[in-house]
Enzyme design. Sequence first.
Site, mmCIF file in Angstrom:
data_model
loop_
_atom_site.group_PDB
_atom_site.id
_atom_site.type_symbol
_atom_site.label_atom_id
_atom_site.label_comp_id
_atom_site.label_asym_id
_atom_site.label_seq_id
_atom_site.Cartn_x
_atom_site.Cartn_y
_atom_site.Cartn_z
ATOM 1 N N CYS A 111 0.573 -1.290 -0.063
ATOM 2 C CA CYS A 111 0.029 0.026 0.162
ATOM 3 C C CYS A 111 0.767 1.262 -0.222
ATOM 4 O O CYS A 111 0.142 2.500 0.150
ATOM 5 C CB CYS A 111 -0.769 0.055 1.233
ATOM 6 S SG CYS A 111 -1.589 -1.410 1.432
ATOM 7 N N HIS A 129 -3.340 7.788 5.351
ATOM 8 C CA HIS A 129 -3.341 6.552 4.779
ATOM 9 C C HIS A 129 -4.803 6.376 5.040
ATOM 10 O O HIS A 129 -5.575 5.751 3.959
ATOM 11 C CB HIS A 129 -2.291 5.471 5.612
ATOM 12 C CG HIS A 129 -2.269 4.129 4.497
ATOM 13 N ND1 HIS A 129 -1.979 4.169 3.319
ATOM 14 C CD2 HIS A 129 -2.427 3.058 5.120
ATOM 15 C CE1 HIS A 129 -2.004 2.940 2.949
ATOM 16 N NE2 HIS A 129 -2.279 2.369 3.849
ATOM 17 N N GLU A 132 -2.699 5.528 13.178
ATOM 18 C CA GLU A 132 -2.314 6.657 12.323
ATOM 19 C C GLU A 132 -2.865 7.740 13.205
ATOM 20 O O GLU A 132 -1.891 8.680 13.023
ATOM 21 C CB GLU A 132 -2.938 6.683 11.029
ATOM 22 C CG GLU A 132 -2.531 7.870 9.968
ATOM 23 C CD GLU A 132 -3.090 7.882 8.585
ATOM 24 O OE1 GLU A 132 -3.801 6.740 8.370
ATOM 25 O OE2 GLU A 132 -2.219 8.682 7.819
ATOM 26 N N LYS A 139 -9.734 7.802 0.702
ATOM 27 C CA LYS A 139 -9.932 6.536 0.307
ATOM 28 C C LYS A 139 -11.655 6.247 0.324
ATOM 29 O O LYS A 139 -11.927 5.376 -0.262
ATOM 30 C CB LYS A 139 -9.208 5.374 0.855
ATOM 31 C CG LYS A 139 -7.710 5.308 0.678
ATOM 32 C CD LYS A 139 -7.136 4.261 1.487
ATOM 33 C CE LYS A 139 -5.708 4.280 1.214
ATOM 34 N NZ LYS A 139 -4.656 4.905 1.568
ATOM 35 N N HIS A 166 -9.392 1.870 -1.945
ATOM 36 C CA HIS A 166 -7.864 1.767 -1.610
ATOM 37 C C HIS A 166 -7.404 1.290 -3.033
ATOM 38 O O HIS A 166 -7.471 -0.017 -3.051
ATOM 39 C CB HIS A 166 -7.847 0.931 -0.464
ATOM 40 C CG HIS A 166 -6.305 0.783 0.075
ATOM 41 N ND1 HIS A 166 -5.300 1.037 -0.545
ATOM 42 C CD2 HIS A 166 -5.959 0.340 1.398
ATOM 43 C CE1 HIS A 166 -4.052 1.011 0.182
ATOM 44 N NE2 HIS A 166 -4.467 0.460 1.176
ATOM 45 N N PHE A 169 1.209 -2.781 4.431
ATOM 46 C CA PHE A 169 1.340 -4.130 5.152
ATOM 47 C C PHE A 169 2.851 -4.724 5.069
ATOM 48 O O PHE A 169 3.485 -4.142 3.954
ATOM 49 C CB PHE A 169 0.529 -5.322 4.187
ATOM 50 C CG PHE A 169 -0.723 -5.465 4.720
ATOM 51 C CD1 PHE A 169 -1.328 -4.683 5.878
ATOM 52 C CD2 PHE A 169 -1.632 -6.251 4.191
ATOM 53 C CE1 PHE A 169 -2.451 -4.898 6.221
ATOM 54 C CE2 PHE A 169 -2.903 -6.466 4.531
ATOM 55 C CZ PHE A 169 -3.262 -5.961 5.554
#
Lengths: 88, 431
Positions: B191, B323, B334, B355, B360, B419
């Site tokens: 990501c 994010h 976050e 997003k 995403h 990830f």
Amino acid sequence: MTDTIKSRIKSIIAEQAMLEPDQISDDSTPEDLGIDSLGLVESIFALEEEFDISIPFNANEPDKSDFDISNMGTIIAAVQRLVAQKAA
Amino acid sequence: MSPKKTGKKTAREQSVGAGDRSASPRGDGLRRVVITGAGTINALGHDVDTTLAAFREGRSGITALNFRDVDRLSIQIGAQIHDWRPEDYFNRQQILLYDKFTQFTLLAAKQAVAQSGLAFHGALGLRSGVILGTAGGGLNTWDDNYRAVYEEGKNRVHPFVVPKLMNNAAASHTSMEFGLRGPSFTVATACASSNHAMGLAFQMVRSGAAQVMLTGGSEAMLCFGGVKAWEGLRVMSKDACRPFSANRNGMVQGEGAGVFVFEDYDHARARGAEILAEVVGFAMSSDAQDIVMPSAQGAERAITGALRDAGLNPDQIGYINAHGTGTAANDKTECAAVAHAFGHHADRLMISSTKSMHGHLIGGTGAVELLACIMALRDGIIAPTIGYQEPDPECALDVVPNEAREATVDAVLSNAFAFGGLNAVIALRRI
């Protein structure tokens, strides 16, 4: 049959937790067994594969799921219910 | 146009690998880097203007998924590109050779290059390249051909399978399309792929290793295998992407591409180019902790690293494109990272997750999200976090809920936390 299901569930969870099945009691929580979030998702997958069932579980809202993961007792009951529904 | 003074080489070489530099990028022989072109295709539109209009309107591109075997998925929604007809943009031979992630990339790249007004003939082509991010590469090609050989039992596949599916296909076709003969490659950090790609492109131009870099990323994972794989993790929402909202229940996948022209500032000025924003800082960090669970400390180190690299004080940041995946784990982590990195200023800055609108895009997500950063700097409009319904005490920041907001901001950050614990944060400034 119920006992068989219970012992199969316990052996799956035991394998995930790297314990012996007799070290797992009904009031053991995933946390007690050292199963983290990824381990839990992996265990649920293994249960689905073992019993050919579909377990409703979203890791983002475990509390809201119909599948109660509070402890081994609730997990066993939920799997037994799903297995019975499948047989019905 | 390259820096000619001797003795600067060492400093430039160091800068390429140094994520922890404390000096300002200016005044030390490094080049200033500006964005002179932008392009995109995503679920909100087939270009930048329609995408920004959706950001302003707080419009979602998430709808019912539509592709082969979708009925066998438990996740039925996604931010799929609407009205996608490759034949509108490519001829038959190109469609045979380009996986969807390459098609998206080339469309976005053509828009970006057209806006920049650049042509890469001669010397400029030799000093220009392309760095793109993708996580899945030609996943549709894998999916289609596995189906052919496993499910349909075929024993022969099309000769272009490998050149279509390889993760560098989009970068390679982009280099060919424009004659970019300098450094080109593909970055795969899940990501964070696009942010890593854009950060490296920034460092290339800043160091003088390249004069112009096309950069950004692309993803085309919305096919049966691509969504089925994500279902396995049980982190996907079945109804909506609601970042930072207490009732969020997971992420929603998207697809598309974003591509930008990163150009040496002096080069852009000399030719009178329109400058969209300046790229001023970049930092990367690794959690070294867990393959899926994020770390607030890792995220915070990337944020503070980007500020330091840019020579910005925390209180100069007016907006952060988060994010903000809409998962339980990411959003609270976050917010904790931002709160800790910014201290009291965390309560004054705005942070939103787009997003909620474009989904995403995994390896392409940072590129589309950079558009929201440019909009904030250029147009003074902050894209909202839509779908926001309930405050979450663990996400107690100004997340610009549901409606876009007018605000003048001078500097912004774009966060990406992958990830695997790989974090990449970019800083932009108004120019």
